[in-house]
Design a protein around this motif. Structure first.
Motif, PDB file in Angstrom:
ATOM      1  N   ILE A  13       0.851  -1.201   0.000  1.00  3.87           N
ATOM      2  CA  ILE A  13       0.000   0.000   0.000  1.00  3.87           C
ATOM      3  C   ILE A  13       0.885   1.249   0.000  1.00  3.87           C
ATOM      4  O   ILE A  13       0.657   2.199  -0.751  1.00  3.87           O
ATOM      5  N   LYS A  14       1.951   1.202   0.813  1.00  3.56           N
ATOM      6  CA  LYS A  14       2.872   2.343   0.897  1.00  3.56           C
ATOM      7  C   LYS A  14       3.564   2.570  -0.451  1.00  3.56           C
ATOM      8  O   LYS A  14       3.717   3.711  -0.895  1.00  3.56           O
ATOM      9  N   GLN A  17       1.131   4.134  -2.797  1.00  4.33           N
ATOM     10  CA  GLN A  17       0.894   5.520  -2.365  1.00  4.33           C
ATOM     11  C   GLN A  17       2.081   6.403  -2.778  1.00  4.33           C
ATOM     12  O   GLN A  17       1.898   7.496  -3.296  1.00  4.33           O
ATOM     13  N   LEU A  22      -2.314   6.488  -6.187  1.00  6.34           N
ATOM     14  CA  LEU A  22      -3.292   5.686  -5.434  1.00  6.34           C
ATOM     15  C   LEU A  22      -4.472   6.524  -4.944  1.00  6.34           C
ATOM     16  O   LEU A  22      -4.288   7.578  -4.349  1.00  6.34           O
ATOM     17  N   VAL A  25      -7.998   1.910  -1.154  1.00  9.59           N
ATOM     18  CA  VAL A  25      -7.621   0.521  -0.862  1.00  9.59           C
ATOM     19  C   VAL A  25      -8.899  -0.295  -0.679  1.00  9.59           C
ATOM     20  O   VAL A  25      -9.872   0.195  -0.096  1.00  9.59           O
ATOM     21  N   VAL A  54      -2.792   5.708   3.222  1.00  8.41           N
ATOM     22  CA  VAL A  54      -3.389   6.118   1.943  1.00  8.41           C
ATOM     23  C   VAL A  54      -4.252   7.359   2.102  1.00  8.41           C
ATOM     24  O   VAL A  54      -4.850   7.572   3.159  1.00  8.41           O
ATOM     25  N   ASP A  55      -4.274   8.154   1.035  1.00  9.57           N
ATOM     26  CA  ASP A  55      -5.088   9.349   1.038  1.00  9.57           C
ATOM     27  C   ASP A  55      -6.325   9.044   0.189  1.00  9.57           C
ATOM     28  O   ASP A  55      -6.368   9.360  -0.989  1.00  9.57           O
TER      29      ASP A  55
END
Ligand code: G3P
Length: 217
Positions: A13-14, A17, A22, A25, A54-55
Motif C-alpha cells: 500500500i505504501k 501511495q 493511489l 484501498v 493512503v489518502d
C-alpha cells in the motif's frame, strides 16, 4: 479512472501511495487473513494503519450477514476513521443495510457482485461503490469484462451515481479494458498496476539514449 490497490499488505500500500497514483484501498477477510491479521482488535487496528498510509477510501468488510449485525458492525467500522467505506455483501439483508447506511451518510461498497441485476439493486439502494468480480467470472468461463460494460450502460441510462469498482482484477490488461469500458475505479494487486509501466521499446529506447549520451560525453 480511480486506482485502488486490492491488498491488506502495508508495504505494498505504501509503495503504491509513494508512486502518487493511489486513490484508495480495498480489503476483504481473505486478504486480511493472508497478512496474518486475525482477531477483531487487530483487524480494526490494521484498518486504521491502512487509513494512515493512503489518502483515499478504504473498504472494510462486515462479517455479519443479518441486517442488525451489519448495521452494528458497519457503524463501528465507520467510526474508526473518516476514510472507511463499509463493504457489504450482495445479499438481501445487505441491500437493506446499504439503504440504511446511504440514509445515514455512510459510504458503502457492495461486494460479490456477479450480475447486472445485482448491480442495479445496489445502485437503487444507494451504494457508493459496486464491486463486480471480473476475474472470478472469467474463472467460470463467463466474460467478466462484459459485466462492466452492461453495468455502465444501465447506470448511464438512469444517471446512477454509484461508482463501478472493477474488482477481482487479475492482470494488467483487465485494467486497460476496464478503462476502455468506463469503469470508475479498478482495484488491483500492485503487480497488475505496475504492469502498466512496462514496454520493451521503452527499455531499449532508454538504453539507446543513455548509450548515445555516453558516447558524446
Ligand atoms: O476485490 C476483490 C478481490 O479481492 C477478489 O479477488 O482474485 O480473490 O478473485 P480474487
Amino acid at each position: 479512472m480511480k486506482f485502488f490497490i486490492d491488498t491488506a499488505n502495508l508495504a505494498q500500500i505504501k509503495e503504491a501511495q509513494d508512486l502518487g497514483i493511489l486513490d484508495g484501498v480495498t480489503t476483504n477477510p481473505s486478504l486480511m487473513a493472508k497478512e496474518g491479521i486475525t482477531g477483531t482488535n487487530n483487524i480494526l487496528k490494521h484498518y486504521v494503519a491502512i487509513c494512515n498510509i493512503v489518502d483515499g477510501d478504504v473498504s472494510a468488510e462486515v462479517i455479519a450477514t443479518d441486517f442488525e449485525g451489519m448495521v452494528r458492525e458497519g457503524e463501528a467500522l465507520a467510526d474508526l476513521h473518516p476514510q472507511i467505506v463499509v463493504k457489504i455483501p450482495m445479499i438481501k439483508d445487505g441491500i437493506k443495510a446499504i439503504k440504511y447506511f446511504s440514509d445515514h451518510g455512510i459510504k458503502t461498497n457492495c461486494t460479490l457482485v456477479f450480475s447486472v441485476g445485482q448491480a442495479l439493486l445496489a445502485a437503487k439502494a444507494g451504494a457508493s461503490y459496486v464491486s463486480p468480480f471480473i476475474g472470478r467470472l472469467d474463472d467460470v468461463c463467463t466474460d467478466g469484462l462484459n459485466l462492466i460494460d452492461e453495468i455502465r450502460l444501465v447506470y448511464d441510462n438512469y444517471g446512477y451515481e454509484t461508482e463501478i469498482l472493477a474488482a477481482s482484477v487479475r492482470h494488467t490488461m483487465h485494467i486497460v479494458e476496464c478503462a476502455k469500458l468506463g469503469a470508475d475505479v479498478i482495484t488491483a494487486p500492485l503487480s497488475a498496476i505496475e504492469g502498466l509501466l512496462k514496454h520493451p521499446l521503452t527499455d531499449s529506447g532508454l538504453a539507446t539514449f543513455l548509450a548515445d549520451y555516453k558516447k558524446g560525453n
